[in-house]
Design an enzyme around this catalytic site. Structure first.
Site, PDB file in Angstrom:
ATOM      1  N   ARG A  40      24.631  37.693  32.763  1.00 49.98           N
ATOM      2  CA  ARG A  40      23.076  37.285  32.557  1.00 49.98           C
ATOM      3  C   ARG A  40      22.895  36.261  33.229  1.00 49.98           C
ATOM      4  O   ARG A  40      22.159  35.378  34.326  1.00 49.98           O
ATOM      5  CB  ARG A  40      22.670  37.566  31.189  1.00 49.98           C
ATOM      6  CG  ARG A  40      21.326  37.499  31.571  1.00 49.98           C
ATOM      7  CD  ARG A  40      20.551  36.668  31.113  1.00 49.98           C
ATOM      8  NE  ARG A  40      20.879  36.361  29.220  1.00 49.98           N
ATOM      9  CZ  ARG A  40      21.683  35.206  29.516  1.00 49.98           C
ATOM     10  NH1 ARG A  40      21.099  33.704  30.019  1.00 49.98           N
ATOM     11  NH2 ARG A  40      22.144  34.741  27.966  1.00 49.98           N
ATOM     12  N   TYR A  98       3.869  37.986  51.305  1.00 53.51           N
ATOM     13  CA  TYR A  98       4.151  39.481  51.517  1.00 53.51           C
ATOM     14  C   TYR A  98       3.371  39.447  49.703  1.00 53.51           C
ATOM     15  O   TYR A  98       3.061  38.709  49.219  1.00 53.51           O
ATOM     16  CB  TYR A  98       5.492  39.822  51.086  1.00 53.51           C
ATOM     17  CG  TYR A  98       5.583  40.540  49.670  1.00 53.51           C
ATOM     18  CD1 TYR A  98       5.081  42.118  49.681  1.00 53.51           C
ATOM     19  CD2 TYR A  98       6.270  39.825  48.861  1.00 53.51           C
ATOM     20  CE1 TYR A  98       5.551  42.985  49.605  1.00 53.51           C
ATOM     21  CE2 TYR A  98       6.404  41.237  47.405  1.00 53.51           C
ATOM     22  CZ  TYR A  98       5.997  43.035  48.258  1.00 53.51           C
ATOM     23  OH  TYR A  98       6.364  43.429  46.511  1.00 53.51           O
ATOM     24  N   ASP A 120      11.177  33.515  53.676  1.00 53.01           N
ATOM     25  CA  ASP A 120      11.752  35.111  53.036  1.00 53.01           C
ATOM     26  C   ASP A 120      11.897  35.600  54.213  1.00 53.01           C
ATOM     27  O   ASP A 120      10.760  35.635  55.309  1.00 53.01           O
ATOM     28  CB  ASP A 120      10.029  35.691  53.100  1.00 53.01           C
ATOM     29  CG  ASP A 120      10.266  37.012  52.311  1.00 53.01           C
ATOM     30  OD1 ASP A 120      11.406  37.485  53.176  1.00 53.01           O
ATOM     31  OD2 ASP A 120       9.105  37.224  51.626  1.00 53.01           O
ATOM     32  N   LYS A 132      15.557  45.965  51.189  1.00 54.71           N
ATOM     33  CA  LYS A 132      15.263  46.102  52.903  1.00 54.71           C
ATOM     34  C   LYS A 132      16.281  46.653  53.538  1.00 54.71           C
ATOM     35  O   LYS A 132      17.379  47.379  52.929  1.00 54.71           O
ATOM     36  CB  LYS A 132      14.262  45.669  53.166  1.00 54.71           C
ATOM     37  CG  LYS A 132      12.902  45.012  51.701  1.00 54.71           C
ATOM     38  CD  LYS A 132      12.462  46.296  51.341  1.00 54.71           C
ATOM     39  CE  LYS A 132      11.330  45.551  50.292  1.00 54.71           C
ATOM     40  NZ  LYS A 132      10.805  46.706  50.134  1.00 54.71           N
TER      41      LYS A 132
HETATM   42  C1  LIG Z   1       8.757  40.319  52.842  1.00 49.27           C
HETATM   43  C2  LIG Z   1       8.887  41.045  51.079  1.00 49.27           C
HETATM   44  N1  LIG Z   1       9.352  39.539  50.655  1.00 49.27           N
HETATM   45  C3  LIG Z   1       9.193  39.971  48.938  1.00 49.27           C
HETATM   46  C4  LIG Z   1       9.510  41.104  48.760  1.00 49.27           C
HETATM   47  C5  LIG Z   1       9.944  42.046  47.341  1.00 49.27           C
HETATM   48  O1  LIG Z   1      11.553  42.712  47.495  1.00 49.27           O
HETATM   49  P1  LIG Z   1      10.981  43.374  45.485  1.00 49.27           P
HETATM   50  O2  LIG Z   1      10.374  44.589  46.004  1.00 49.27           O
HETATM   51  O3  LIG Z   1      12.762  43.534  46.025  1.00 49.27           O
HETATM   52  O4  LIG Z   1      11.290  42.555  44.437  1.00 49.27           O
HETATM   53  C6  LIG Z   1       8.816  42.190  49.812  1.00 49.27           C
HETATM   54  C7  LIG Z   1       8.985  44.014  49.084  1.00 49.27           C
HETATM   55  O5  LIG Z   1       8.269  45.035  49.885  1.00 49.27           O
HETATM   56  C8  LIG Z   1       8.241  42.281  50.595  1.00 49.27           C
HETATM   57  O6  LIG Z   1       8.027  43.132  51.617  1.00 49.27           O
END
Ligand SMILES: Cc1ncc(COP(=O)(O)O)c(C=O)c1O
Length: 379
Positions: free
Chosen positions: A46, A100, A170, A195
């Site tokens: 952790r 997102y 991001d 992803k």
């Molecule tokens: C651009 C983007 N940022 C963050 C996330 C969040 O990721 P997670 O589903 O791994 O928590 C996603 C998920 O689809 C995303 O497309």
């Protein structure tokens, strides 16, 4: 070392434990510690400090061209941990007005409770960005979902430096193959490693990279919020990172070919892909990005009924949300990633009910185009 060499050799221990060429999974949660060791340095899962985790962190840092990195249990754990690290009660953050959905929901649903202030900014319009005395950070996305707009990333870096605030991006849709934010001057980059970084649609993880000082602060927050990555998922992620460049370049090429193919079809009314010269961000995206990525969206002349026919007629793409895997996925954002928005908000953001989003995989581009051609014939 160049990217593909870093993907294979970056972060590797040479020789590995017991001479192992592939770094093993240390499944044990705890290791012996020295008397007087700092809490955050105790080797405990952790606390994101075990050998398997440190190996993955070094590999991620190498790929990002960053001093340090830390893995998290999801992309959402990455962004929420960053925000909790940078913001305290009374602080303010500038955020892109296209985020997102999870990031957007987290901020809009929790900022008031946490005492945070935020202002939504247009990432295409630097002239409209303004700091307040309590502004601590600016948060944008490299390529936005689902219209694939590319933010003015160089302007974000310049702006953040001029105002002494932390720049955060991001980079999930681009991946470090197409854009390396820390090398470009961002203070922190995060990914949903679920992803492209993992690329096989079989684990959930996140990554954060930046200066050793900032990443250590993020790790300390993560240690207490508890969003650490399981060692087995970390092992799979490190394995996937070795093929990141090969996969993403194929996805770039396939997406470019499909975007051009769709753009040329009389049944398609619009294609959103920054690799097309007609995309509004093509000029600055060409300067910023090594590739335009594997994500694109489009609309059909026949609108929603045509979109539904196309989705059921395609044989290769799976109808599913998420993205970045080796298999092509297709979805309608209005009923998946953006279903939580009101129809009015979706319309204002240009996310019409008939918009189709494609996450292009690594299949042969000719096979994908044949499948689309045959499905379009049925529309
Ligand atoms: C651009 C983007 N940022 C963050 C996330 C969040 O990721 P997670 O589903 O791994 O928590 C996603 C998920 O689809 C995303 O497309």
């Amino acid at each position: 070392m160049r990217f593909d060499t870093l993907a294979v050799h970056g972060g590797e221990r040479k020789p590995g434990p017991e001479g192992s060429v592939v770094f093993p999974i240390f499944q044990g949660t705890v290791f012996t510690s020295e008397p007087g060791e700092d809490y955050h340095d105790i080797k405990y899962h952790r606390l994101n400090s075990t050998p398997s985790q440190r190996y993955l962190h070094d590999k991620l840092a190498a790929l990002e061209g960053a001093e340090a990195a830390v893995a998290t249990s999801s992309g959402m754990a990455a962004v929420t941990t960053i925000l909790h690290t940078l913001l305290g009660a009374g602080d303010h953050i500038l955020v892109s007005d296209v985020l997102y959905g999870g990031t957007y929901d987290f901020l809009t649903g929790n900022a008031r409770r946490l005492g945070w202030e935020y202002t939504m900014i247009d990432p295409q319009d630097p002239a409209s960005w303004a700091v307040r005395p309590n502004t601590k950070a600016i948060l944008v996305e490299t390529i936005t979902n689902p219209l694939m707009r590319v933010a003015r990333l160089r302007d974000v870096v310049t702006f953040a430096r001029a105002h002494d605030i932390v720049s955060v991006v991001d980079n999930t849709f681009a991946s470090p193959v197409n854009f390396r934010p820390v090398v470009a001057g961002f203070d922190l980059v995060f990914n949903s490693a679920t992803k492209y970084l993992n690329g096989h649609s079989d684990l959930v993880a996140g990554s954060v990279a930046g200066s050793a000082e900032l990443v250590e602060k993020v790790r300390h927050t993560l240690n207490l919020y508890g969003g650490s990555l399981d060692p087995h998922a970390g092992y799979l992620l490190a394995r996937s990172l070795k093929t990141l460049g090969v996969r993403v370049r194929q996805q770039n090429a396939n997406a470019q070919a499909l975007a051009a193919f769709l753009d040329g079809s009389p049944k398609v009314s619009a294609v959103n892909y920054a690799g097309l010269p007609t995309h509004p961000d093509h000029p600055h995206a060409s300067e910023l990005l090594a590739g335009y990525g594997g994500m694109l969206s489009f609309q059909l002349v026949g609108g929603l009924p045509a979109a539904e026919v196309l989705l059921s007629a395609l044989t290769l793409p799976a109808v599913a949300p998420s993205l970045g895997g080796v298999e092509t996925l297709i979805t309608r954002p209005a009923v998946t990633s953006h279903a939580g928005m009101t129809p009015e908000d979706r319309a204002a953001a240009g996310i019409t009910d008939d918009l189709i989003r494609l996450s292009v995989g690594i299949e042969d581009a000719e096979d994908l185009m044949t499948d689309f051609a045959e499905a379009l014939d049925k529309v």
